[in-house]
Design a protein around this motif. Sequence first.
Motif, mmCIF file in Angstrom:
data_model
loop_
_atom_site.group_PDB
_atom_site.id
_atom_site.type_symbol
_atom_site.label_atom_id
_atom_site.label_comp_id
_atom_site.label_asym_id
_atom_site.label_seq_id
_atom_site.Cartn_x
_atom_site.Cartn_y
_atom_site.Cartn_z
ATOM 1 N N LEU A 115 -45.611 -1.976 97.449
ATOM 2 C CA LEU A 115 -45.169 -0.579 97.520
ATOM 3 C C LEU A 115 -45.278 -0.029 98.934
ATOM 4 O O LEU A 115 -44.592 0.923 99.284
ATOM 5 C CB LEU A 115 -45.982 0.291 96.565
ATOM 6 C CG LEU A 115 -45.792 0.027 95.076
ATOM 7 C CD1 LEU A 115 -46.746 0.886 94.258
ATOM 8 C CD2 LEU A 115 -44.358 0.268 94.655
ATOM 9 N N GLN A 116 -46.120 -0.632 99.743
ATOM 10 C CA GLN A 116 -46.352 -0.145 101.097
ATOM 11 C C GLN A 116 -45.371 -0.735 102.115
ATOM 12 O O GLN A 116 -45.509 -0.509 103.305
ATOM 13 C CB GLN A 116 -47.798 -0.447 101.502
ATOM 14 C CG GLN A 116 -48.795 0.246 100.603
ATOM 15 C CD GLN A 116 -50.200 -0.317 100.721
ATOM 16 O OE1 GLN A 116 -50.499 -1.091 101.617
ATOM 17 N NE2 GLN A 116 -51.057 0.087 99.802
ATOM 18 N N THR A 117 -44.361 -1.463 101.651
ATOM 19 C CA THR A 117 -43.379 -2.070 102.557
ATOM 20 C C THR A 117 -42.060 -1.312 102.599
ATOM 21 O O THR A 117 -41.112 -1.752 103.247
ATOM 22 C CB THR A 117 -43.103 -3.534 102.153
ATOM 23 O OG1 THR A 117 -42.479 -3.554 100.865
ATOM 24 C CG2 THR A 117 -44.375 -4.369 102.133
ATOM 25 N N CYS A 118 -41.989 -0.192 101.922
ATOM 26 C CA CYS A 118 -40.709 0.514 101.779
ATOM 27 C C CYS A 118 -40.110 0.934 103.117
ATOM 28 O O CYS A 118 -38.895 0.819 103.316
ATOM 29 C CB CYS A 118 -40.853 1.708 100.848
ATOM 30 S SG CYS A 118 -42.011 2.970 101.417
ATOM 31 N N ASP A 119 -40.917 1.420 104.038
ATOM 32 C CA ASP A 119 -40.390 1.888 105.317
ATOM 33 C C ASP A 119 -39.728 0.757 106.087
ATOM 34 O O ASP A 119 -38.607 0.893 106.582
ATOM 35 C CB ASP A 119 -41.506 2.522 106.152
ATOM 36 C CG ASP A 119 -41.006 3.076 107.471
ATOM 37 O OD1 ASP A 119 -40.029 3.848 107.456
ATOM 38 O OD2 ASP A 119 -41.598 2.738 108.509
ATOM 39 N N PHE A 120 -40.406 -0.375 106.196
ATOM 40 C CA PHE A 120 -39.849 -1.529 106.894
ATOM 41 C C PHE A 120 -38.532 -1.965 106.251
ATOM 42 O O PHE A 120 -37.524 -2.153 106.930
ATOM 43 C CB PHE A 120 -40.843 -2.696 106.895
ATOM 44 C CG PHE A 120 -40.265 -3.968 107.427
ATOM 45 C CD1 PHE A 120 -40.098 -4.146 108.792
ATOM 46 C CD2 PHE A 120 -39.860 -4.975 106.563
ATOM 47 C CE1 PHE A 120 -39.547 -5.321 109.291
ATOM 48 C CE2 PHE A 120 -39.308 -6.151 107.055
ATOM 49 C CZ PHE A 120 -39.147 -6.322 108.423
ATOM 50 N N LEU A 155 -48.264 6.692 96.692
ATOM 51 C CA LEU A 155 -47.068 7.485 96.374
ATOM 52 C C LEU A 155 -46.794 8.514 97.470
ATOM 53 O O LEU A 155 -45.638 8.723 97.845
ATOM 54 C CB LEU A 155 -47.216 8.149 95.008
ATOM 55 C CG LEU A 155 -47.353 7.192 93.814
ATOM 56 C CD1 LEU A 155 -47.558 7.974 92.518
ATOM 57 C CD2 LEU A 155 -46.173 6.247 93.708
ATOM 58 N N ASP A 156 -47.858 9.121 97.998
ATOM 59 C CA ASP A 156 -47.684 10.046 99.125
ATOM 60 C C ASP A 156 -47.089 9.316 100.328
ATOM 61 O O ASP A 156 -46.228 9.851 101.032
ATOM 62 C CB ASP A 156 -49.017 10.682 99.516
ATOM 63 C CG ASP A 156 -49.519 11.699 98.501
ATOM 64 O OD1 ASP A 156 -48.737 12.099 97.602
ATOM 65 O OD2 ASP A 156 -50.705 12.083 98.602
ATOM 66 N N TYR A 157 -47.556 8.106 100.578
ATOM 67 C CA TYR A 157 -47.054 7.311 101.700
ATOM 68 C C TYR A 157 -45.560 7.017 101.535
ATOM 69 O O TYR A 157 -44.786 7.129 102.483
ATOM 70 C CB TYR A 157 -47.835 5.995 101.820
ATOM 71 C CG TYR A 157 -47.254 5.067 102.849
ATOM 72 C CD1 TYR A 157 -47.500 5.260 104.205
ATOM 73 C CD2 TYR A 157 -46.430 4.007 102.468
ATOM 74 C CE1 TYR A 157 -46.948 4.418 105.160
ATOM 75 C CE2 TYR A 157 -45.875 3.169 103.417
ATOM 76 C CZ TYR A 157 -46.137 3.374 104.754
ATOM 77 O OH TYR A 157 -45.576 2.551 105.698
ATOM 78 N N ILE A 158 -45.152 6.655 100.326
ATOM 79 C CA ILE A 158 -43.741 6.359 100.062
ATOM 80 C C ILE A 158 -42.880 7.558 100.465
ATOM 81 O O ILE A 158 -41.885 7.408 101.170
ATOM 82 C CB ILE A 158 -43.522 5.969 98.583
ATOM 83 C CG1 ILE A 158 -44.172 4.602 98.307
ATOM 84 C CG2 ILE A 158 -42.040 5.945 98.230
ATOM 85 C CD1 ILE A 158 -44.268 4.241 96.831
ATOM 86 N N HIS A 159 -43.261 8.747 100.046
ATOM 87 C CA HIS A 159 -42.501 9.948 100.423
ATOM 88 C C HIS A 159 -42.580 10.217 101.921
ATOM 89 O O HIS A 159 -41.580 10.609 102.532
ATOM 90 C CB HIS A 159 -42.985 11.164 99.639
ATOM 91 C CG HIS A 159 -42.390 11.259 98.284
ATOM 92 N ND1 HIS A 159 -42.904 12.044 97.292
ATOM 93 C CD2 HIS A 159 -41.303 10.664 97.726
ATOM 94 C CE1 HIS A 159 -42.174 11.935 96.197
ATOM 95 N NE2 HIS A 159 -41.198 11.105 96.436
ATOM 96 N N ALA A 160 -43.740 10.015 102.522
ATOM 97 C CA ALA A 160 -43.893 10.249 103.960
ATOM 98 C C ALA A 160 -42.988 9.332 104.782
ATOM 99 O O ALA A 160 -42.582 9.686 105.893
ATOM 100 C CB ALA A 160 -45.354 10.052 104.369
ATOM 101 N N MET A 161 -42.622 8.184 104.241
ATOM 102 C CA MET A 161 -41.761 7.216 104.919
ATOM 103 C C MET A 161 -40.283 7.428 104.584
ATOM 104 O O MET A 161 -39.444 6.566 104.821
ATOM 105 C CB MET A 161 -42.166 5.778 104.562
ATOM 106 C CG MET A 161 -43.558 5.397 105.054
ATOM 107 S SD MET A 161 -43.682 5.438 106.855
ATOM 108 C CE MET A 161 -44.543 6.969 107.146
#
Length: 180
Positions: A115-120, A155-161
């Motif tokens: 889930l933490q790879t969405c930005d890349f 989930l906050d990180y996903i939106h922040a990206m």
Amino acid sequence: MIKGGTGGGRTQTGLRFEQRTDIKQLFEQIDGYELKQSSNKTGYEIWFKGDLLAYCFKKRELYRFLEQESYCIDWKKYLSKRLEPDNALFVIVRDTLFIIEIKFQQVLGSVDEKLQTCDFKRKQYSKLVRDLNWRVEYVYVLNDWFRKPEYKDTLDYIHAMNCHYLFNEIPLKWLGLPHE
């Protein structure tokens, strides 16, 4: 999601995902929509009441679609490694490519880091279609497992990206597609 259950039935206003859902199957269940296989194994055309609205792809179908003469995108010129989406949807009128990743958990597992790879990944897909002037929206479809408090930071990180997550369903309106 009920373990072993069949899920949401025929929905008219959204795409209801389950653990091993194919986006093509979801559109086939919605009144007014018709799917036609694209040429050269490049996914499926999505038609609504006689109008071509979108294309859907799984895995490498997206790359075969982009290699066609009308686009001429060779992924090797843009990416060092090919990414293969669970599902991709190109909505024509929005010039938007939606990368749709389905993440359903019932026990602890390795999905947390994924889930933490969405930005890349969103940036990689954006590089791939930059010359076409398409927007890329990266969205996770999650099951209720991810509503637990320990996923708040992720989930906050996903939106922040500038990526998205939805639970169990993607409303057609959110995609910019009609429904009856």
